[in-house]
Design a protein around this motif. Structure first.
Motif, PDB file in Angstrom:
ATOM      1  N   PHE A   1      33.557  41.181  44.231  1.00 10.98           N
ATOM      2  CA  PHE A   1      34.424  40.882  43.081  1.00 10.98           C
ATOM      3  C   PHE A   1      35.251  42.119  42.781  1.00 10.98           C
ATOM      4  CE2 PHE A   1      35.404  41.464  38.619  1.00 10.98           C
ATOM      5  CZ  PHE A   1      36.071  40.288  38.318  1.00 10.98           C
ATOM      6  N   PHE A   2      36.555  41.932  42.575  1.00  6.34           N
ATOM      7  CA  PHE A   2      37.458  43.012  42.205  1.00  6.34           C
ATOM      8  C   PHE A   2      38.371  42.478  41.117  1.00  6.34           C
ATOM      9  CE2 PHE A   2      36.505  43.024  46.706  1.00  6.34           C
ATOM     10  CZ  PHE A   2      35.919  44.268  46.873  1.00  6.34           C
ATOM     11  N   GLY A   3      38.293  43.040  39.914  1.00 11.07           N
ATOM     12  CA  GLY A   3      39.146  42.518  38.866  1.00 11.07           C
ATOM     13  C   GLY A   3      39.116  43.328  37.593  1.00 11.07           C
ATOM     14  N   THR A   4      40.068  43.003  36.720  1.00 11.28           N
ATOM     15  CA  THR A   4      40.167  43.646  35.413  1.00 11.28           C
ATOM     16  C   THR A   4      39.118  43.063  34.467  1.00 11.28           C
ATOM     17  OG1 THR A   4      42.546  43.948  35.748  1.00 11.28           O
ATOM     18  CG2 THR A   4      41.734  44.120  33.494  1.00 11.28           C
ATOM     19  N   LEU A   5      38.526  43.923  33.679  1.00 15.98           N
ATOM     20  CA  LEU A   5      37.525  43.487  32.712  1.00 15.98           C
ATOM     21  C   LEU A   5      38.202  42.741  31.566  1.00 15.98           C
ATOM     22  CD1 LEU A   5      34.422  43.866  32.095  1.00 15.98           C
ATOM     23  CD2 LEU A   5      35.130  45.733  30.595  1.00 15.98           C
ATOM     24  N   HIS A   6      37.838  41.492  31.370  1.00 16.29           N
ATOM     25  CA  HIS A   6      38.313  40.729  30.213  1.00 16.29           C
ATOM     26  C   HIS A   6      37.375  39.567  29.957  1.00 16.29           C
ATOM     27  CE1 HIS A   6      39.707  37.366  32.653  1.00 16.29           C
ATOM     28  NE2 HIS A   6      40.610  38.097  33.280  1.00 16.29           N
ATOM     29  N   SER A   7      37.497  38.978  28.778  1.00 13.49           N
ATOM     30  CA  SER A   7      36.748  37.779  28.370  1.00 13.49           C
ATOM     31  C   SER A   7      35.272  37.887  28.776  1.00 13.49           C
ATOM     32  CB  SER A   7      37.414  36.517  28.939  1.00 13.49           C
ATOM     33  OG  SER A   7      37.440  36.538  30.351  1.00 13.49           O
ATOM     34  N   ASP A   8      34.779  36.884  29.511  1.00 17.17           N
ATOM     35  CA  ASP A   8      33.355  36.858  29.882  1.00 17.17           C
ATOM     36  C   ASP A   8      33.124  37.240  31.341  1.00 17.17           C
ATOM     37  OD1 ASP A   8      34.567  34.660  30.990  1.00 17.17           O
ATOM     38  OD2 ASP A   8      33.010  33.229  30.435  1.00 17.17           O
ATOM     39  N   ARG A   9      34.082  37.882  31.960  1.00 25.25           N
ATOM     40  CA  ARG A   9      33.981  38.196  33.392  1.00 25.25           C
ATOM     41  C   ARG A   9      32.709  38.984  33.726  1.00 25.25           C
ATOM     42  NH1 ARG A   9      39.788  39.863  36.177  1.00 25.25           N
ATOM     43  NH2 ARG A   9      40.238  37.759  36.962  1.00 25.25           N
ATOM     44  N   TYR A  10      32.408  39.980  32.911  1.00 26.91           N
ATOM     45  CA  TYR A  10      31.251  40.820  33.211  1.00 26.91           C
ATOM     46  C   TYR A  10      29.968  39.997  33.165  1.00 26.91           C
ATOM     47  CZ  TYR A  10      28.127  44.888  33.063  1.00 26.91           C
ATOM     48  OH  TYR A  10      27.138  45.816  33.340  1.00 26.91           O
ATOM     49  N   ALA A  11      29.848  39.163  32.151  1.00 30.81           N
ATOM     50  CA  ALA A  11      28.645  38.341  32.004  1.00 30.81           C
ATOM     51  C   ALA A  11      28.499  37.365  33.166  1.00 30.81           C
ATOM     52  CB  ALA A  11      28.681  37.584  30.676  1.00 30.81           C
TER      53      ALA A  11
END
Length: 340
Positions: free
Chosen positions: A170-180
């Protein structure tokens, strides 16, 4: 490649984002255009990006006005064939009208790679442009002035996939519930013996701190998991080519296919996504794409055991950056009072 834009002068305003702005410029140059690229935002300093992302844009007005006054002055007297505005956050209707005047009334196109629910101010630009494109099918369905056009892959085009050391990346900007969602997928992956590689990018420490204060979900983020420097696009491509599957988690407020979805198609790796919209597209194959519930993600072991199903080259080429540019620049002036 044919110099199909030979003799065309194109001015582009695009936010600096993982090198995509530079890839767009480079492809236009390769296609024969004379290109001038500007950052759509007046600055990429951490505090400025934080203010923009947190939507307190009134604080930005003096800086935005100063920035675009200088840009418009530098462009005055230059004749352009096309003016392309990508994912505007700072351009206002007044600024756009002044840009058009300075450039001799060029054909003007706006493209959104974010949902209008996330960038509502961009709606004000719809009547100012000759064409307004969106990557979000729900947005285009809600307003017949909006044209749907999926995103593109700006990767190098190499087909080298000699090693597959990682099962899920996974490669992406941290936003919303992405981390969870990523952590839930990671836990399930470990249970069935799959390896993972996750990269979380935060635009700035200030942005993260403010989100941490106002968003309880961000308080669960392990600070050590974050990078405040973006991964170069070339490195993302390299990592994706070394992955069996790429995890895609779209923003809950949009249904448009993310850049990562198109890039997975380009490199020929499998896709795990929270976006059911992907099943409506011609490239969808159940053996290549696993749709998961973002609230209760489950992984199918058989999905990883099954081989990737190659796709027709014309299907993949449909999402190339060159075809994307052809689509958004193949328009004519449509507004009353504009000379053609």
């Amino acid at each position: 490649m044919m110099a199909e834009f030979s003799g065309k002068s194109i001015v582009v305003f695009c936010p600096r984002f993982f090198d995509y702005d530079v890839r767009i410029k480079d492809k236009l140059l390769e296609m024969g255009a004379d290109v001038q690229l500007f950052d759509e935002r007046p600055s990429n300093q951490a505090i400025i990006k934080a203010i923009i992302r947190l939507r307190v844009l009134p604080l930005m007005r003096p800086l935005v006005t100063h920035y675009y006054t200088r840009v418009i002055k530098s462009l005055s007297g230059r004749k352009a064939d096309h003016l392309l505005i990508i994912n505007p956050e700072c351009v206002t209707p007044g600024i756009l009208r002044n840009l058009r005047t300075a450039l001799g009334a060029p054909i003007t196109t706006v493209y959104m790679w974010d949902s209008l629910r996330n960038k509502p101010a961009a709606r004000e630009l719809i009547p100012e442009a000759d064409a307004f494109f969106t990557f979000d099918a729900a947005d285009s369905a809600s307003d017949d002035r909006l044209r749907y056009l999926a995103l593109f892959s700006a990767f190098s085009g190499s087909d080298e996939r000699k090693q597959i050391p990682v099962d899920i990346s996974f490669f992406g900007t941290l936003h919303s519930d992405r981390y969870a969602v990523c952590k839930a997928v990671q836990k399930r992956a470990e249970q069935i013996g799959l390896t993972t590689r996750f990269f979380f990018y935060a635009p700035s420490r200030i942005y993260f701190f403010l989100r941490w204060v106002f968003d309880a979900g961000f308080r669960r983020v392990n600070f050590n998991d974050l990078s405040f420097a973006p991964l170069p696009l070339s490195e993302i491509e390299k990592e994706m080519r070394a992955s069996k599957a790429v995890l895609d988690i779209q923003h809950p407020g949009q249904v448009g296919l993310t850049m990562r979805t198109i890039e997975a198609l380009d490199v020929g790796c499998k896709l795990i996504t929270t976006n059911p919209e992907v099943s409506k597209h011609a490239f969808f194959r159940p053996s290549n794409v696993l749709i998961i519930d973002r609230y209760r993600p489950e992984l199918d072991e058989g999905f990883f055991l099954a081989p990737y199903e190659p796709l027709p080259i014309e299907t993949v080429d449909r999402y190339s950056i060159a075809n994307w540019l052809r689509a958004i620049l193949a328009i004519e002036k449509a507004r009353d009072g504009v000379d053609t």
